[in-house]
Write a protein that holds these residues in place. Structure first.
Motif, PDB file in Angstrom:
ATOM      1  N   LEU A 141       0.808  -1.223   0.000  1.00  0.00           N
ATOM      2  CA  LEU A 141       0.000   0.000   0.000  1.00  0.00           C
ATOM      3  C   LEU A 141       0.838   1.269   0.000  1.00  0.00           C
ATOM      4  CD1 LEU A 141      -2.970  -0.754   2.419  1.00  0.00           C
ATOM      5  CD2 LEU A 141      -3.156   0.192   0.115  1.00  0.00           C
ATOM      6  N   ALA A 142       1.943   1.264   0.715  1.00  0.00           N
ATOM      7  CA  ALA A 142       2.780   2.463   0.832  1.00  0.00           C
ATOM      8  C   ALA A 142       3.295   2.940  -0.519  1.00  0.00           C
ATOM      9  CB  ALA A 142       3.950   2.204   1.777  1.00  0.00           C
ATOM     10  N   ALA A 143       3.390   2.047  -1.496  1.00  0.00           N
ATOM     11  CA  ALA A 143       3.893   2.416  -2.824  1.00  0.00           C
ATOM     12  C   ALA A 143       2.809   3.030  -3.708  1.00  0.00           C
ATOM     13  CB  ALA A 143       4.482   1.196  -3.519  1.00  0.00           C
ATOM     14  N   LEU A 144       1.570   2.961  -3.274  1.00  0.00           N
ATOM     15  CA  LEU A 144       0.440   3.388  -4.105  1.00  0.00           C
ATOM     16  C   LEU A 144       0.256   4.909  -4.052  1.00  0.00           C
ATOM     17  CD1 LEU A 144      -1.586   2.036  -5.959  1.00  0.00           C
ATOM     18  CD2 LEU A 144      -3.162   1.887  -4.042  1.00  0.00           C
ATOM     19  N   THR A 145       1.152   5.610  -4.720  1.00  0.00           N
ATOM     20  CA  THR A 145       1.107   7.072  -4.792  1.00  0.00           C
ATOM     21  C   THR A 145       0.317   7.493  -6.035  1.00  0.00           C
ATOM     22  OG1 THR A 145       3.098   7.189  -6.140  1.00  0.00           O
ATOM     23  CG2 THR A 145       3.398   7.207  -3.719  1.00  0.00           C
ATOM     24  N   PRO A 146      -0.085   8.754  -6.122  1.00  0.00           N
ATOM     25  CA  PRO A 146      -0.760   9.219  -7.345  1.00  0.00           C
ATOM     26  C   PRO A 146       0.085   8.991  -8.605  1.00  0.00           C
ATOM     27  CG  PRO A 146      -1.108  10.789  -5.579  1.00  0.00           C
ATOM     28  CD  PRO A 146      -0.122   9.770  -5.061  1.00  0.00           C
ATOM     29  N   ALA A 147       1.399   9.195  -8.529  1.00  0.00           N
ATOM     30  CA  ALA A 147       2.262   8.975  -9.693  1.00  0.00           C
ATOM     31  C   ALA A 147       2.286   7.499 -10.076  1.00  0.00           C
ATOM     32  CB  ALA A 147       3.668   9.479  -9.409  1.00  0.00           C
ATOM     33  N   TYR A 148       2.293   6.633  -9.085  1.00  0.00           N
ATOM     34  CA  TYR A 148       2.283   5.187  -9.340  1.00  0.00           C
ATOM     35  C   TYR A 148       0.994   4.800 -10.058  1.00  0.00           C
ATOM     36  CZ  TYR A 148       3.123   0.241  -8.435  1.00  0.00           C
ATOM     37  OH  TYR A 148       3.357  -1.094  -8.575  1.00  0.00           O
ATOM     38  N   ILE A 149      -0.124   5.259  -9.519  1.00  0.00           N
ATOM     39  CA  ILE A 149      -1.430   4.959 -10.110  1.00  0.00           C
ATOM     40  C   ILE A 149      -1.494   5.484 -11.545  1.00  0.00           C
ATOM     41  CG2 ILE A 149      -3.913   5.421  -9.951  1.00  0.00           C
ATOM     42  CD1 ILE A 149      -3.399   5.585  -6.828  1.00  0.00           C
ATOM     43  N   GLN A 150      -1.015   6.683 -11.759  1.00  0.00           N
ATOM     44  CA  GLN A 150      -1.028   7.283 -13.094  1.00  0.00           C
ATOM     45  C   GLN A 150      -0.218   6.440 -14.078  1.00  0.00           C
ATOM     46  OE1 GLN A 150       0.564  11.262 -13.242  1.00  0.00           O
ATOM     47  NE2 GLN A 150      -0.016  11.547 -15.383  1.00  0.00           N
ATOM     48  N   SER A 151       0.942   5.982 -13.661  1.00  0.00           N
ATOM     49  CA  SER A 151       1.772   5.148 -14.529  1.00  0.00           C
ATOM     50  C   SER A 151       1.052   3.848 -14.879  1.00  0.00           C
ATOM     51  CB  SER A 151       3.112   4.865 -13.862  1.00  0.00           C
ATOM     52  OG  SER A 151       3.948   4.130 -14.715  1.00  0.00           O
ATOM     53  N   CYS A 152       0.410   3.235 -13.908  1.00  0.00           N
ATOM     54  CA  CYS A 152      -0.338   1.993 -14.166  1.00  0.00           C
ATOM     55  C   CYS A 152      -1.485   2.236 -15.139  1.00  0.00           C
ATOM     56  CB  CYS A 152      -0.885   1.423 -12.860  1.00  0.00           C
ATOM     57  SG  CYS A 152       0.377   0.750 -11.767  1.00  0.00           S
ATOM     58  N   ARG A 153      -2.243   3.283 -14.918  1.00  0.00           N
ATOM     59  CA  ARG A 153      -3.392   3.573 -15.784  1.00  0.00           C
ATOM     60  C   ARG A 153      -2.939   3.908 -17.206  1.00  0.00           C
ATOM     61  NH1 ARG A 153      -5.642   0.756 -12.317  1.00  0.00           N
ATOM     62  NH2 ARG A 153      -6.699   1.710 -10.566  1.00  0.00           N
ATOM     63  N   LYS A 154      -1.822   4.595 -17.328  1.00  0.00           N
ATOM     64  CA  LYS A 154      -1.268   4.943 -18.644  1.00  0.00           C
ATOM     65  C   LYS A 154      -0.993   3.697 -19.484  1.00  0.00           C
ATOM     66  CE  LYS A 154       3.224   6.344 -19.998  1.00  0.00           C
ATOM     67  NZ  LYS A 154       4.444   7.073 -19.639  1.00  0.00           N
ATOM     68  N   HIS A 155      -0.553   2.628 -18.819  1.00  0.00           N
ATOM     69  CA  HIS A 155      -0.207   1.387 -19.512  1.00  0.00           C
ATOM     70  C   HIS A 155      -1.295   0.314 -19.397  1.00  0.00           C
ATOM     71  CE1 HIS A 155       3.850   2.647 -20.494  1.00  0.00           C
ATOM     72  NE2 HIS A 155       3.972   3.114 -19.250  1.00  0.00           N
ATOM     73  N   ALA A 156      -2.444   0.674 -18.859  1.00  0.00           N
ATOM     74  CA  ALA A 156      -3.545  -0.284 -18.656  1.00  0.00           C
ATOM     75  C   ALA A 156      -3.085  -1.499 -17.845  1.00  0.00           C
ATOM     76  CB  ALA A 156      -4.152  -0.710 -19.989  1.00  0.00           C
ATOM     77  N   ILE A 157      -2.288  -1.231 -16.820  1.00  0.00           N
ATOM     78  CA  ILE A 157      -1.798  -2.277 -15.918  1.00  0.00           C
ATOM     79  C   ILE A 157      -2.653  -2.270 -14.666  1.00  0.00           C
ATOM     80  CG2 ILE A 157       0.132  -2.983 -14.453  1.00  0.00           C
ATOM     81  CD1 ILE A 157       2.028  -1.873 -16.539  1.00  0.00           C
ATOM     82  N   ARG A 158      -3.112  -3.448 -14.268  1.00  0.00           N
ATOM     83  CA  ARG A 158      -3.916  -3.575 -13.051  1.00  0.00           C
ATOM     84  C   ARG A 158      -3.003  -3.565 -11.826  1.00  0.00           C
ATOM     85  NH1 ARG A 158      -8.114  -8.215 -13.695  1.00  0.00           N
ATOM     86  NH2 ARG A 158      -9.225  -6.996 -12.149  1.00  0.00           N
ATOM     87  N   ILE A 159      -3.516  -3.021 -10.746  1.00  0.00           N
ATOM     88  CA  ILE A 159      -2.763  -2.851  -9.502  1.00  0.00           C
ATOM     89  C   ILE A 159      -3.179  -3.919  -8.497  1.00  0.00           C
ATOM     90  CG2 ILE A 159      -2.366  -1.311  -7.545  1.00  0.00           C
ATOM     91  CD1 ILE A 159      -3.043   1.037  -9.503  1.00  0.00           C
TER      92      ILE A 159
END
Length: 193
Positions: free
Chosen positions: A132-150
């Motif tokens: 959970l600690a790694a789940l920053t807005p930048a992290y989420i944005q990078s995942c969504r940009k690449h259509a990667i599920r978290i």
């Protein structure tokens, strides 16, 4: 199918799984450790298990050894191409898997937005896992940009941690106490209504 490297914890045998032949593995009792009513249960074989499971659930393959060519062929033969994903703690196995199953879903552990980018670009990852600690807005944005599920993984499986996961942008959760997770989820849904 076995999670452990050795057969000692969940069978009446001992030794390293990868150094045992199939006839020795088939002779082991893999049920008594859990409950006397399961005495005589054998270590499940992947093909038979996937045939039985088809249409009932999806599969997270935590692969520790074996022939990647055979594994990918078996996944295709049993119809799990779209209902599974794979993770490898061993880079050599991952490399071998990519030769045969590049089109299959892959989970990579990634703890920073930069590692998400690498997982997308180098491995074509479908899923990334982190705490959970790694789940920053930048992290989420990078995942969504690449259509990667978290996928979130936390060692502590408590109601408080599960509430945090449910309140996060996570798509998946890797956990050891699914009953507690469902209870927390259901209570959260009741409180919303």
């Amino acid at each position: 199918i076995m999670h452990d490297r050795e057969v000692d914890r969940t069978t009446n045998g001992s030794g390293i799984l990868g150094k045992m032949d199939s006839s020795a593995l088939d002779a082991l009792d893999a049920g008594s450790w859990f409950s006397p009513e399961f005495k005589g249960e054998r270590i499940p074989r992947l093909k038979e298990y996937l045939q039985w499971l088809n249409g009932k659930a999806k599969v997270y393959f935590d692969v520790k050894a074996g022939s990647m060519k055979q594994l990918v062929a078996l996944v295709r033969e049993t119809g799990f191409e779209n209902d599974s994903f794979f993770w490898f703690g061993n880079k050599l196995l991952l490399g071998s898997f990519l030769k045969y199953g590049k089109d299959l879903k892959l989970k990579i552990n990634a703890y920073t937005p930069e590692e998400v980018e690498d997982a997308a670009n180098r491995y074509n990852a479908s899923i990334v896992e982190m705490p959970l600690a790694a789940l920053t807005p930048a992290y989420i944005q990078s995942c969504r940009k690449h259509a990667i599920r978290i996928m979130i993984y936390e060692k502590e499986n408590t109601a408080a941690v599960f509430r945090q996961i449910l309140d996060s942008d996570a798509d998946l959760v890797n956990l050891d106490k699914p009953g507690l997770f469902v209870k927390v989820r259901d209570n959260a849904e009741k409180n919303v209504k």
